[in-house]
Design a protein around this motif. Structure first.
Motif, short mmCIF file in Angstrom:
data_model
loop_
_atom_site.label_atom_id
_atom_site.label_comp_id
_atom_site.label_asym_id
_atom_site.label_seq_id
_atom_site.Cartn_x
_atom_site.Cartn_y
_atom_site.Cartn_z
N GLY A 18 22.23 -1.48 10.05
CA GLY A 18 22.69 -1.33 8.86
C GLY A 18 21.95 -2.21 7.79
O GLY A 18 21.66 -3.19 8.37
N VAL A 20 21.94 -3.56 3.31
CA VAL A 20 22.68 -3.30 2.22
C VAL A 20 21.41 -3.68 1.10
O VAL A 20 20.63 -4.04 1.45
CB VAL A 20 23.63 -4.64 1.84
CG1 VAL A 20 24.04 -4.83 0.33
CG2 VAL A 20 24.94 -4.54 2.78
N ARG A 48 22.19 2.81 5.33
CA ARG A 48 22.53 2.07 3.96
C ARG A 48 23.78 1.98 3.67
O ARG A 48 24.46 2.86 3.91
CB ARG A 48 21.81 2.52 2.72
CG ARG A 48 21.97 2.13 1.42
CD ARG A 48 21.16 2.83 0.51
NE ARG A 48 21.81 2.42 -1.04
CZ ARG A 48 21.10 2.52 -2.16
NH1 ARG A 48 19.73 2.71 -2.07
NH2 ARG A 48 21.87 2.25 -3.45
N GLU A 49 24.41 0.81 3.59
CA GLU A 49 25.95 0.45 3.36
C GLU A 49 25.89 -0.18 1.83
O GLU A 49 25.05 -0.86 1.31
CB GLU A 49 26.29 -0.52 4.26
CG GLU A 49 26.39 0.03 5.71
CD GLU A 49 27.27 1.19 5.86
OE1 GLU A 49 28.00 1.49 5.35
OE2 GLU A 49 26.94 1.88 7.08
N TRP A 52 29.00 -5.63 2.04
CA TRP A 52 28.87 -6.27 3.10
C TRP A 52 30.16 -5.81 3.93
O TRP A 52 30.16 -5.95 5.34
CB TRP A 52 28.64 -7.82 2.88
CG TRP A 52 27.55 -8.06 2.36
CD1 TRP A 52 27.31 -8.54 1.00
CD2 TRP A 52 26.23 -7.92 3.16
NE1 TRP A 52 25.89 -8.84 1.07
CE2 TRP A 52 25.16 -8.50 1.94
CE3 TRP A 52 25.67 -7.63 4.25
CZ2 TRP A 52 23.78 -8.44 2.44
CZ3 TRP A 52 24.49 -7.71 4.62
CH2 TRP A 52 23.39 -8.00 3.67
N SER A 54 31.53 -3.26 4.47
CA SER A 54 31.43 -1.88 5.00
C SER A 54 30.44 -1.91 6.14
O SER A 54 30.81 -1.44 7.47
CB SER A 54 30.94 -0.78 4.03
OG SER A 54 30.51 0.40 4.94
N LEU A 55 29.43 -2.84 5.91
CA LEU A 55 28.67 -2.94 7.22
C LEU A 55 29.13 -3.94 8.45
O LEU A 55 29.12 -3.37 9.62
CB LEU A 55 27.39 -3.74 6.67
CG LEU A 55 26.20 -3.91 7.76
CD1 LEU A 55 24.91 -4.12 6.97
CD2 LEU A 55 26.17 -5.20 8.67
N LYS A 58 31.75 -1.45 10.28
CA LYS A 58 31.17 -0.30 10.98
C LYS A 58 30.37 -1.09 12.34
O LYS A 58 30.35 -0.41 13.23
CB LYS A 58 29.83 0.21 10.31
CG LYS A 58 30.53 1.33 9.19
CD LYS A 58 29.17 2.22 8.65
CE LYS A 58 30.08 3.08 7.86
NZ LYS A 58 28.94 3.97 6.95
N SER A 175 30.76 -6.38 -4.93
CA SER A 175 29.56 -5.97 -3.99
C SER A 175 28.38 -6.07 -4.97
O SER A 175 28.34 -5.89 -6.09
CB SER A 175 29.77 -4.31 -4.04
OG SER A 175 28.60 -3.86 -3.29
#
Length: 414
Positions: A18, A20, A48-49, A52, A54-55, A58, A175
Motif C-alpha cells: 500500500g 498514500v 493506493r490508499e 494512513w 486505511s493503509l 488493511k 488526511s
C-alpha cells in the motif's frame, strides 16, 4: 524507461503493498514502473490508499502485506495499547525529511507583523502561542494522524514555546488529500504535512511554509517500508528482494537527472495525478528546497535503532505507548535485514545500530564493514541529545518521562 533483465519470477508469488499519494511514495512507484521489482523476480501490486488509517487497517487485516508507512507507525501497530497488536518489521527507511509546517496567510502575516525571526522555530512557536492567548481561543492545526512523524514534529515545535503551549492549540487529524479543502474552508489555520501538499497550499495561495520538519529534527526518518512480521518470517528471501528493489529505486531518485522522468511517472492518475500536473507552474515542481527531502545519500535508507527509540519516547510522552525496551524495538526495526540486502548489492552500511541523536550538526562518517560510511546530520530542536545506545542498553522508556533518556547538548557539541 529502464528495462532491466528480470530474474525468473517465482510462480504464483504476489506481493501487495500500500501507499498514500505523497511525493515520498516514489520509491515504491519507481521500483514498479522501472521494472526493479520485476528484476528481483517479484510480482508487486501497488494499492493506493486515501489515508494512513486505511493503509494501517488493511495491513492489520491482512489485505495488504505491507507498504509505505509513517516512521512511527510500525511502533504504534506492533506495540499498541488501544487496539490489537499487529507485529510489523522495518527493514529500511524509504525517505528522510519532506514535511513542512504551513500556516494560513493570515496567521503567517501575524508572525511577520510581529517582527519575529521566522528562521527560528522556538521564536515562532512562542509568538504563535502569544497570538492564541491574545485572541482567547485555540489555534486550529492539523497533522495527518496522531501516530505520525508530522504530529510528533508539530508537538515538539509547539512544546518549545513552554509547558502550557498545547493548551492554546487544537490539533486534529486530516488526511493529506483533504488538507487543501480544510484550508479553503477555514476548518484549520495550519498543518504539518508532507509534499506535495505544502507546495500546493502555497501555489493555491492558501498558506505559506513556515518551517520544515528538518528544522525540528535534521534528516529524520519520514517513511519506512513496513511489512507484516508473519509475512517476512514466511518469505524471508522474497523480503530481501523487495529491499533490494527499493534500495535501487532510492538510489535512482537521488539523481536529479532522473526527475523529469519521475515527474511524468508520478503524474499518472493511479499515482499522484493532477496534484503533480498543477505544480508544473510552481517554482519547485517536485522537490521544495526548504524541505530537504532525499532517499539514499548519507545512508538515508539505514534503519537506526536509536532513531526508532527517539520516536518511541515521543509516542510514550504523548501517552500512545507504554514502556518500550530494547528487545521490543529490535523485533520491529531490523538493521540486520538491511545490511544483508545492501551488502548483496555492494552497498556498505554502518556496523553499529545506534548513535547519539542530536549530536551531529553536519554530515559525518562512521565505520562500515568495508570502510568509512557517510551519515547525515541529526540535530534536534533545542540542541537536545538523545543518548540511548541500543548496543549497550536494554533500558525501557519510562512512561511520560523523556528526561531519563534525553540531555541538553552544549552549543559546541560535536
Amino acid at each position: 524507461m529502464v528495462n532491466p533483465t528480470p530474474l525468473h519470477k517465482h510462480p504464483g508469488f504476489h506481493v501487495r503493498l500500500g501507499f498514500v499519494p505523497l511525493l515520498d511514495s516514489a520509491p515504491l512507484i519507481v521500483a514498479r514502473e522501472l521494472g526493479l521489482f520485476d528484476a528481483e523476480g517479484l510480482d508487486v501490486e501497488l494499492v493506493r490508499e486515501g489515508s494512513w488509517a486505511s493503509l494501517r487497517d488493511k495491513v492489520s487485516f491482512g489485505l495488504l502485506d505491507g507498504g509505505q508507512m509513517l516512521a512511527p507507525m510500525p511502533l504504534s501497530m506492533s506495540l499498541a495499547r488501544d487496539r490489537p497488536k499487529v507485529p510489523i518489521v522495518v527493514g529500511m527507511v524509504l525517505s528522510r525529511n519532506g514535511n513542512g509546517i504551513t500556516l494560513s496567510n493570515r496567521l503567517h502575516h501575524e508572525l511577520v507583523r510581529s517582527s519575529t525571526d521566522l528562521d527560528n522555530p522556538i521564536a515562532t512557536a512562542r509568538e504563535l502561542i502569544r497570538v492564541a492567548k491574545d485572541r482567547g481561543e485555540p489555534i486550529r492545526l492539523a497533522s495527518v494522524a496522531p501516530w505520525s512523524s508530522h504530529d510528533l514534529q508539530l508537538r515538539d515545535w509547539l512544546a518549545s514555546a513552554g509547558p502550557d503551549a498545547e493548551q492554546h492549540v487544537q490539533i486534529i487529524p486530516v488526511s493529506p488529500i483533504q488538507m487543501v479543502d480544510a484550508f479553503r474552508s477555514d476548518a484549520i489555520e495550519g498543518c504539518c504535512v508532507g509534499e506535495p501538499w505544502n507546495s500546493l497550499l502555497e501555489y493555491e495561495k492558501l498558506g505559506r511554509i513556515l518551517h520544515s520538519g528538518h528544522q525540528i529534527w535534521q534528516n529524520a526518518p519520514e517513511k519506512v517500508l513496513g511489512m507484516r512480521a508473519d509475512w517476512t518470517e514466511q518469505h524471508d528471501v522474497m523480503h530481501r528482494h523487495v529491499l533490494r528493489a527499493l534500495l535501487a529505486a532510492c538510489q535512482w531518485l537521488d539523481n536529479p537527472h532522473n526527475h523529469g522522468l519521475l515527474r511524468n511517472i508520478l503524474a499518472r492518475p493511479e499515482y499522484l495525478g493532477e496534484q503533480i500536473n498543477v505544480l508544473d507552474n510552481h517554482p519547485y515542481s517536485l522537490f521544495h528546497p526548504l524541505l530537504h527531502q532525499h532517499f539514499f545519500r548519507h545512508s538515508a535508507s539505514f534503519p537506526w535503532l536509536s532513531q526508532a527509540h527517539w520516536l518511541a519516547t515521543r509516542l510514550t510522552l504523548r501517552g500512545q505507548l507504554g514502556p518500550v525496551t530494547g528487545p521490543m524495538l529490535r523485533r520491529v526495526v531490523r538493521p540486520d535485514l538491511f545490511r544483508g540486502a545492501a551488502a548483496s548489492m555492494g552497498i556498505d552500511s554502518p556496523v553499529i545500530d545506534s548513535k547519539t541523536e542530536g549530536r551531529h550538526q553536519l554530515p559525518f562518517t562512521l565505520c562500515g564493514r568495508y570502510g568509512p560510511v557517510d551519515v547525515a546530520s541529526d540535530r534536534l530542536l533545542g540542541e537536545h541529545l538523545h543518548d540511548w545506545l541500543a548496543d549497550n542498553r536494554d533500558d525501557s522508556i519510562p512512561p511520560n518521562n523523556e528526561a531519563a533518556r534525553t540531555k541538553t547538548a552544549t552549543k559546541n557539541g560535536a
